[in-house]
Every structure is written in structure tokens, then in C-alpha cells.
Write a protein that holds these residues in place. Structure first.
Motif, PDB file in Angstrom:
ATOM      1  N   GLY A 106      -6.071  -2.551  -2.513  1.00  0.00           N
ATOM      2  CA  GLY A 106      -5.562  -3.090  -1.258  1.00  0.00           C
ATOM      3  C   GLY A 106      -5.062  -4.504  -1.371  1.00  0.00           C
ATOM      4  N   LEU A 107      -5.224  -5.229  -0.265  1.00  0.00           N
ATOM      5  CA  LEU A 107      -4.684  -6.572  -0.140  1.00  0.00           C
ATOM      6  C   LEU A 107      -5.745  -7.525   0.393  1.00  0.00           C
ATOM      7  N   PHE A 108      -5.799  -8.702  -0.207  1.00  0.00           N
ATOM      8  CA  PHE A 108      -6.609  -9.798   0.316  1.00  0.00           C
ATOM      9  C   PHE A 108      -5.667 -10.927   0.719  1.00  0.00           C
ATOM     10  N   PHE A 109      -6.082 -11.689   1.719  1.00  0.00           N
ATOM     11  CA  PHE A 109      -5.287 -12.859   2.081  1.00  0.00           C
ATOM     12  C   PHE A 109      -5.512 -13.979   1.070  1.00  0.00           C
ATOM     13  N   ASN A 110      -4.433 -14.657   0.757  1.00  0.00           N
ATOM     14  CA  ASN A 110      -4.446 -15.727  -0.232  1.00  0.00           C
ATOM     15  C   ASN A 110      -4.143 -17.055   0.457  1.00  0.00           C
TER      16      ASN A 110
ATOM     17  N   LEU B 144       0.827  -1.207   0.000  1.00  0.00           N
ATOM     18  CA  LEU B 144       0.000   0.000   0.000  1.00  0.00           C
ATOM     19  C   LEU B 144       0.860   1.255   0.000  1.00  0.00           C
ATOM     20  N   LYS B 145       1.958   1.244   0.727  1.00  0.00           N
ATOM     21  CA  LYS B 145       2.876   2.391   0.715  1.00  0.00           C
ATOM     22  C   LYS B 145       3.377   2.631  -0.713  1.00  0.00           C
ATOM     23  N   THR B 146       3.734   1.561  -1.410  1.00  0.00           N
ATOM     24  CA  THR B 146       4.217   1.674  -2.789  1.00  0.00           C
ATOM     25  C   THR B 146       3.136   2.270  -3.690  1.00  0.00           C
ATOM     26  N   TYR B 147       1.895   1.841  -3.482  1.00  0.00           N
ATOM     27  CA  TYR B 147       0.786   2.390  -4.270  1.00  0.00           C
ATOM     28  C   TYR B 147       0.589   3.880  -3.955  1.00  0.00           C
TER      29      TYR B 147
ATOM     30  N   ILE C  72     -10.415   4.757   4.565  1.00  0.00           N
ATOM     31  CA  ILE C  72      -9.779   3.527   5.042  1.00  0.00           C
ATOM     32  C   ILE C  72     -10.731   2.908   6.059  1.00  0.00           C
ATOM     33  N   PRO C  73     -11.497   1.881   5.647  1.00  0.00           N
ATOM     34  CA  PRO C  73     -12.494   1.284   6.557  1.00  0.00           C
ATOM     35  C   PRO C  73     -11.907   0.177   7.409  1.00  0.00           C
ATOM     36  N   GLY C  74     -12.513  -0.023   8.595  1.00  0.00           N
ATOM     37  CA  GLY C  74     -11.998  -1.046   9.508  1.00  0.00           C
ATOM     38  C   GLY C  74     -10.525  -0.842   9.719  1.00  0.00           C
TER      39      GLY C  74
ATOM     40  N   LEU D  91      -9.059   2.301   0.506  1.00  0.00           N
ATOM     41  CA  LEU D  91      -7.926   1.399   0.734  1.00  0.00           C
ATOM     42  C   LEU D  91      -8.343   0.260   1.653  1.00  0.00           C
ATOM     43  N   GLU D  92      -8.127  -0.942   1.194  1.00  0.00           N
ATOM     44  CA  GLU D  92      -8.485  -2.163   1.935  1.00  0.00           C
ATOM     45  C   GLU D  92      -7.235  -2.760   2.552  1.00  0.00           C
ATOM     46  N   GLN D  93      -7.240  -2.832   3.884  1.00  0.00           N
ATOM     47  CA  GLN D  93      -6.093  -3.416   4.591  1.00  0.00           C
ATOM     48  C   GLN D  93      -6.616  -4.129   5.831  1.00  0.00           C
TER      49      GLN D  93
END
Length: 200
Positions: free
Chosen positions: A140-144, A31-34, A47-49, A108-110
Motif C-alpha cells: 500500500g501507501l504511507f504518507f511521507n 494500488l490500481k497499478t499493483y 482492506i482494513p479501515g 492492502l493499506e490505503q
């Protein structure tokens, strides 16, 4: 605790007991890179949750002032206010994500999606779509990793996420994150979804 009990009390107790394994203490590298390649400082960002939201702090330090941080427990919002005393209180939203009525250019999803009870995922997609302005982006990021009943965090896969979002979003990027923190190496997917303005 059963996944059906992921209510306000559950999260308040986790903060109270410092059971916050998702809290890495600095902005997530992908996210920092984005954020580093964003040029429009006027973007209205949600930025939710958000938890302790080091991403919000990083944005603020880099001149983004139109940031809204949402959590339905008070402690993480207080933590942000302590770290950023001049952060506007009206941009710290203590409420349920699904009750929010506003629009944003970027969300942003984190570690929010993975904390929700999986039965709410379709609601999440619909709510994100309604919260984004035309051509707004969810990034953002999802867990894989395999979705199981033990969580949070709750996992998923590229195939599952693609199926979930493809009707209401243009999938710009959905791929294995190449710059995750060491503890999440090979466990995260980075994504950029753009709101479809006409969908059925």
C-alpha cells in the motif's frame, strides 16, 4: 479533536458531515497499478479501515471475489453494498481491526495506518503480521511528511517506516510513489512488505 479521541463516534461524525478528505472517488493509482499485475484471482484479500474502498470495487469488477472489507463504522460499508449489490454481506466486516481473527494472503493499506493514533503503530505491525498467512504481503501507501500531533492524517518517513516494519517483514519495496494522484504528489511512499515467517 485530539488524537486520543479517534473513536467510533469521531469517524461516524466525519462521515455524517461528509468530512472525508481522503475519499478520492476512484482507486488510488499506485494500488490500481499493483492490482493490475495480480494474476491469482483466488487470493484472500483484506482492506482494513477501508472507507468507501474503491479498491475493493475495482478488485470485484476484475474477478477477485475473496475480498474482505473492514471498517468500524457502518456508513462506508453500506456505501460499498449500494455500489456493489452482489458483494457478500459476510465479507463486509464492521468491527475494530485489532479484534479481527482471520488470515489473508494480501492486505492492502490505503489511508488506514495514517488515521490511527501513532501510539498504536507497533500494535498495527504486530496485528498485520498475525493476520497474514505464511509469506503473505502487506502492500500500500504511507504518507511521507513529518509526523506531527495534528492529524489525522498522521505522517512519517521512509526511515521511520523501515525501522517499524523491518523486524517482522521483509521490505521488498519502500520508495517514493511515482504515480500518486496530483494532490498527493511527493507525499506518498509505495511499499510491498512480505511477512517473515520466523522473527524475534
Amino acid at each position: 479533536m485530539k488524537k486520543s479521541n479517534l473513536d467510533k463516534t469521531y469517524w461516524e461524525e466525519r462521515y455524517l458531515n461528509n468530512n472525508v478528505g481522503w475519499n478520492i472517488g476512484y482507486p488510488s493509482t499506485p494500488l490500481k497499478t499493483y492490482i493490475d499485475q495480480l494474476t491469482d484471482k483466488t487470493l484472500k484479500i483484506l482492506i482494513p479501515g477501508a472507507g468507501n474502498s474503491y479498491e475493493a470495487e475495482y478488485l470485484w469488477q476484475n474477478g477477485f471475489k475473496n475480498i474482505y472489507v473492514l471498517d468500524f463504522v457502518k456508513q462506508p460499508l453500506d456505501n460499498i453494498k449500494q455500489r456493489i449489490p452482489d458483494f457478500p454481506s459476510e465479507q463486509l466486516l464492521q468491527l475494530n481491526f485489532f479484534d479481527l481473527d482471520n488470515t489473508f494472503d494480501l492486505i492492502l493499506e490505503q489511508t488506514f495506518f495514517c488515521a490511527l493514533t501513532p501510539s498504536l503503530r507497533t500494535n498495527y505491525v504486530n496485528k498485520m503480521h498475525s493476520l497474514l498467512a505464511g509469506n503473505g504481503k502487506l502492500v500500500g501507501l504511507f504518507f511521507n511528511f513529518e509526523l506531527t500531533t495534528s492529524g489525522p492524517p498522521f505522517g512519517g518517513s521512509l526511515r521511520v517506516y523501515n525501522a517499524l516494519f523491518t523486524e517482522s517483514f521483509n521490505i521488498k519495496v519502500l520508495e517514493k510513489s511515482i504515480n500518486s494522484i496530483k494532490e498527493r504528489h511527493d507525499k506518498e511512499l509505495f511499499f510491498i512488505f512480505e511477512k517473515k515467517t520466523s522473527w524475534h
